[in-house]
Design a protein around this motif. Sequence first.
Motif, PDB file in Angstrom:
ATOM      1  N   LEU A   1     -71.043 -34.636 -64.618  1.00 13.18           N
ATOM      2  CA  LEU A   1     -70.257 -34.763 -65.851  1.00 13.18           C
ATOM      3  C   LEU A   1     -71.066 -34.284 -67.054  1.00 13.18           C
ATOM      4  CD1 LEU A   1     -68.518 -38.180 -65.132  1.00 13.18           C
ATOM      5  CD2 LEU A   1     -67.583 -35.876 -64.825  1.00 13.18           C
ATOM      6  N   ALA A   2     -72.345 -34.630 -67.085  1.00 12.84           N
ATOM      7  CA  ALA A   2     -73.180 -34.167 -68.205  1.00 12.84           C
ATOM      8  C   ALA A   2     -73.314 -32.650 -68.183  1.00 12.84           C
ATOM      9  CB  ALA A   2     -74.554 -34.828 -68.139  1.00 12.84           C
ATOM     10  N   LEU A   3     -73.509 -32.091 -67.000  1.00 13.58           N
ATOM     11  CA  LEU A   3     -73.620 -30.634 -66.899  1.00 13.58           C
ATOM     12  C   LEU A   3     -72.314 -29.957 -67.314  1.00 13.58           C
ATOM     13  CD1 LEU A   3     -75.633 -30.376 -63.560  1.00 13.58           C
ATOM     14  CD2 LEU A   3     -76.421 -29.566 -65.800  1.00 13.58           C
ATOM     15  N   ALA A   4     -71.203 -30.652 -67.133  1.00 15.87           N
ATOM     16  CA  ALA A   4     -69.899 -30.103 -67.534  1.00 15.87           C
ATOM     17  C   ALA A   4     -69.624 -30.324 -69.015  1.00 15.87           C
ATOM     18  CB  ALA A   4     -68.793 -30.729 -66.687  1.00 15.87           C
ATOM     19  N   GLY A   5     -70.603 -30.907 -69.721  1.00 18.13           N
ATOM     20  CA  GLY A   5     -70.464 -30.992 -71.170  1.00 18.13           C
ATOM     21  C   GLY A   5     -69.999 -32.330 -71.711  1.00 18.13           C
ATOM     22  N   ALA A   6     -69.944 -33.353 -70.846  1.00 20.29           N
ATOM     23  CA  ALA A   6     -69.544 -34.672 -71.345  1.00 20.29           C
ATOM     24  C   ALA A   6     -70.495 -35.114 -72.462  1.00 20.29           C
ATOM     25  CB  ALA A   6     -69.543 -35.695 -70.216  1.00 20.29           C
ATOM     26  N   GLU A   7     -69.939 -35.661 -73.524  1.00 17.35           N
ATOM     27  CA  GLU A   7     -70.753 -36.099 -74.668  1.00 17.35           C
ATOM     28  C   GLU A   7     -71.122 -37.568 -74.552  1.00 17.35           C
ATOM     29  OE1 GLU A   7     -69.303 -34.482 -78.439  1.00 17.35           O
ATOM     30  OE2 GLU A   7     -67.886 -33.295 -77.262  1.00 17.35           O
ATOM     31  N   ILE A   8     -70.361 -38.308 -73.787  1.00 13.62           N
ATOM     32  CA  ILE A   8     -70.609 -39.723 -73.548  1.00 13.62           C
ATOM     33  C   ILE A   8     -69.797 -40.075 -72.291  1.00 13.62           C
ATOM     34  CG2 ILE A   8     -68.708 -40.462 -75.060  1.00 13.62           C
ATOM     35  CD1 ILE A   8     -70.529 -42.851 -75.918  1.00 13.62           C
ATOM     36  N   LEU A   9     -70.227 -41.121 -71.586  1.00 20.44           N
ATOM     37  CA  LEU A   9     -69.543 -41.511 -70.348  1.00 20.44           C
ATOM     38  C   LEU A   9     -68.889 -42.872 -70.537  1.00 20.44           C
ATOM     39  CD1 LEU A   9     -68.918 -41.182 -67.301  1.00 20.44           C
ATOM     40  CD2 LEU A   9     -71.167 -42.177 -66.830  1.00 20.44           C
ATOM     41  N   ALA A  10     -67.595 -42.934 -70.276  1.00 17.59           N
ATOM     42  CA  ALA A  10     -66.874 -44.213 -70.221  1.00 17.59           C
ATOM     43  C   ALA A  10     -66.867 -44.678 -68.770  1.00 17.59           C
ATOM     44  CB  ALA A  10     -65.448 -44.038 -70.733  1.00 17.59           C
ATOM     45  N   LEU A  11     -67.352 -45.883 -68.542  1.00 15.76           N
ATOM     46  CA  LEU A  11     -67.516 -46.368 -67.165  1.00 15.76           C
ATOM     47  C   LEU A  11     -66.887 -47.755 -67.000  1.00 15.76           C
ATOM     48  CD1 LEU A  11     -68.879 -45.643 -64.419  1.00 15.76           C
ATOM     49  CD2 LEU A  11     -70.872 -46.931 -65.204  1.00 15.76           C
ATOM     50  N   PRO A  12     -65.585 -47.798 -66.743  1.00 18.36           N
ATOM     51  CA  PRO A  12     -64.968 -49.084 -66.393  1.00 18.36           C
ATOM     52  C   PRO A  12     -65.441 -49.496 -64.992  1.00 18.36           C
ATOM     53  CG  PRO A  12     -63.315 -47.461 -67.128  1.00 18.36           C
ATOM     54  CD  PRO A  12     -64.589 -46.720 -66.840  1.00 18.36           C
ATOM     55  N   VAL A  13     -65.848 -50.750 -64.855  1.00 12.23           N
ATOM     56  CA  VAL A  13     -66.339 -51.217 -63.552  1.00 12.23           C
ATOM     57  C   VAL A  13     -65.766 -52.596 -63.240  1.00 12.23           C
ATOM     58  CG1 VAL A  13     -68.495 -49.930 -63.925  1.00 12.23           C
ATOM     59  CG2 VAL A  13     -68.460 -52.393 -64.351  1.00 12.23           C
ATOM     60  N   ASN A  14     -65.845 -52.922 -61.964  1.00 12.95           N
ATOM     61  CA  ASN A  14     -65.671 -54.294 -61.463  1.00 12.95           C
ATOM     62  C   ASN A  14     -66.844 -54.493 -60.536  1.00 12.95           C
ATOM     63  OD1 ASN A  14     -62.101 -55.170 -61.025  1.00 12.95           O
ATOM     64  ND2 ASN A  14     -63.200 -54.465 -62.824  1.00 12.95           N
ATOM     65  N   TRP A  15     -67.936 -55.023 -61.045  1.00 14.73           N
ATOM     66  CA  TRP A  15     -69.152 -55.177 -60.242  1.00 14.73           C
ATOM     67  C   TRP A  15     -69.215 -56.576 -59.642  1.00 14.73           C
ATOM     68  CZ3 TRP A  15     -73.079 -53.024 -64.417  1.00 14.73           C
ATOM     69  CH2 TRP A  15     -73.070 -51.626 -64.383  1.00 14.73           C
ATOM     70  N   PRO A  16     -68.892 -56.727 -58.355  1.00 15.58           N
ATOM     71  CA  PRO A  16     -69.152 -58.026 -57.721  1.00 15.58           C
ATOM     72  C   PRO A  16     -70.657 -58.279 -57.779  1.00 15.58           C
ATOM     73  CG  PRO A  16     -67.806 -56.624 -56.313  1.00 15.58           C
ATOM     74  CD  PRO A  16     -68.344 -55.761 -57.403  1.00 15.58           C
ATOM     75  N   ARG A  17     -71.008 -59.509 -58.071  1.00 10.83           N
ATOM     76  CA  ARG A  17     -72.432 -59.812 -58.227  1.00 10.83           C
ATOM     77  C   ARG A  17     -73.145 -59.677 -56.885  1.00 10.83           C
ATOM     78  NH1 ARG A  17     -75.767 -62.911 -62.103  1.00 10.83           N
ATOM     79  NH2 ARG A  17     -77.630 -63.499 -60.954  1.00 10.83           N
ATOM     80  N   VAL A  18     -74.220 -58.935 -56.853  1.00  8.96           N
ATOM     81  CA  VAL A  18     -75.032 -58.764 -55.645  1.00  8.96           C
ATOM     82  C   VAL A  18     -76.388 -59.421 -55.892  1.00  8.96           C
ATOM     83  CG1 VAL A  18     -73.852 -56.646 -54.935  1.00  8.96           C
ATOM     84  CG2 VAL A  18     -75.887 -56.492 -56.384  1.00  8.96           C
ATOM     85  N   PRO A  19     -77.099 -59.755 -54.812  1.00  3.19           N
ATOM     86  CA  PRO A  19     -78.401 -60.409 -55.006  1.00  3.19           C
ATOM     87  C   PRO A  19     -79.370 -59.502 -55.760  1.00  3.19           C
ATOM     88  CG  PRO A  19     -77.671 -60.542 -52.711  1.00  3.19           C
ATOM     89  CD  PRO A  19     -76.751 -59.594 -53.397  1.00  3.19           C
TER      90      PRO A  19
END
Lengths: 271, 271
Positions: free
Chosen positions: A160-178
């Motif tokens: 994405l950065a190489l394609a010229g993205a200026e910032i990354l929006a990253l919606p997540v659902n991170w289940p808690r891991v150890p």
Amino acid sequence: MVSRELRVAAASPPIRVGEVAANLAASRSALTEAVDAGAQLIVLPELATSGYVFRDRGEARAAALTADDPRWSDLSTVLPEGVVAVVGFAEDGGDRLFTSAAVLTRTGIIGGYRKAHLWGEEARFFARGDAAGAVVATPIGRLGVALCYDNEFPEVPRRLALAGAEILALPVNWPRVPRPTGERPPETIQAMAAARSSRLATVIADRHGEERGVEWTGGTAIVDDDGWIAAAGVVAGDGIVVETLTLRHPDDKALPPYNDLFGDRRPELYR
Amino acid sequence: MVSRELRVAAASPPIRVGEVAANLAASRSALTEAVDAGAQLIVLPELATSGYVFRDRGEARAAALTADDPRWSDLSTVLPEGVVAVVGFAEDGGDRLFTSAAVLTRTGIIGGYRKAHLWGEEARFFARGDAAGAVVATPIGRLGVALCYDNEFPEVPRRLALAGAEILALPVNWPRVPRPTGERPPETIQAMAAARSSRLATVIADRHGEERGVEWTGGTAIVDDDGWIAAAGVVAGDGIVVETLTLRHPDDKALPPYNDLFGDRRPELYR
């Protein structure tokens, strides 16, 4: 190449699985709060409108929205001109469902992305998308979009950065891991490293609390374009984190006086 | 697929620029100490035999060794059968110099690598190598080798892991860069993320102290195959860090019950 300031927000509204109307209302409240705080880019979690821990495919389908569902106006209408929101949703794509991100402005959905890398039981409910992240032209610039597990593949933020993205929006659902005591979530470390490697600031909106026995990481955070945590800490309530980032021009990957993060790449050797 | 234990060491001997004989002696002492501690893989810093902050090309050339220099036996002869050492050195490659890594066993050099990504003023002294890291067959398994700035390109550790590297030896000379209070060195964060993304344990040997005004990071550390710091902390003296790692089989990238770090990749989408 000039830098610019961009005020960004990541929000973790209270989300309840299957309760689409309530989730749209909570998302609308979060967007309103972020707008009031001056945010120009606002990111909500993955599957913000539907919740995550579905019992079966029927429940997932019942909580899915099409990209042209009239209910999107519940969210888009709170955005002032020029403000961009990224909202994770269960997408009704006809015969298939996707875990997707909608890129919204006041005029409605202007772009979207269907998650390419499915985690855990997601493949029970969702089909894989056919792109590894997306770059969407928006009023705040070329916006990279990826979802959750996507970003654990270093190829994705790099691409994405190489394609010229200026910032990354990253919606997540991170289940808690150890993780060892005192350590950040591993996904946060991966996002920090990816941001630094490609000088790609990253806005992470995670869930908090728990849903049907899944404990969330509460990893909502804003990572600057050097890979440092500029703001973090949403763990409860419908709080948001807001930060004004200084973004270097997306073509500026220079490490003066001799180096350049992209110019020093040797892609012919990476096969 | 079975896991195995491997005892690894990273050493930061006292190195003085240009003083090859003293550096070989210090390196020999560090190897001996690591062998006495039971290490099966021992990593020394980049340019361990030469030092780093050269005044000019003549000084670099005077401190360079060829891969068949008889002085390598000063180091190889302290290694018991089956033990592998990775030592950074200034390589006299005839018309060109390289910043290289030698892979040593009791029998001498069994493999090498010439750094592909040059940092700072290194291009004043060194030519670029023609591979982005290397995988060397050794008595302790398929050993990935990269040098310093190489590892800040996420493509490099990824490529080595995909090529079957069982562990990564990473000699570095990390000049200290600014970082927020309480944060790890950014290069460490990048190494942790790369290790986790590809399940590739990484042994980092850095300098400590300073050389001609360059302050070193002191980032010597052992990163396990989940990306966590198993041991770290050499900042002074000729101390070493030693740790017994449990390495999963290099073909085992499974994230049970549904995922696989490599199987979930979608390389057709990464172009």
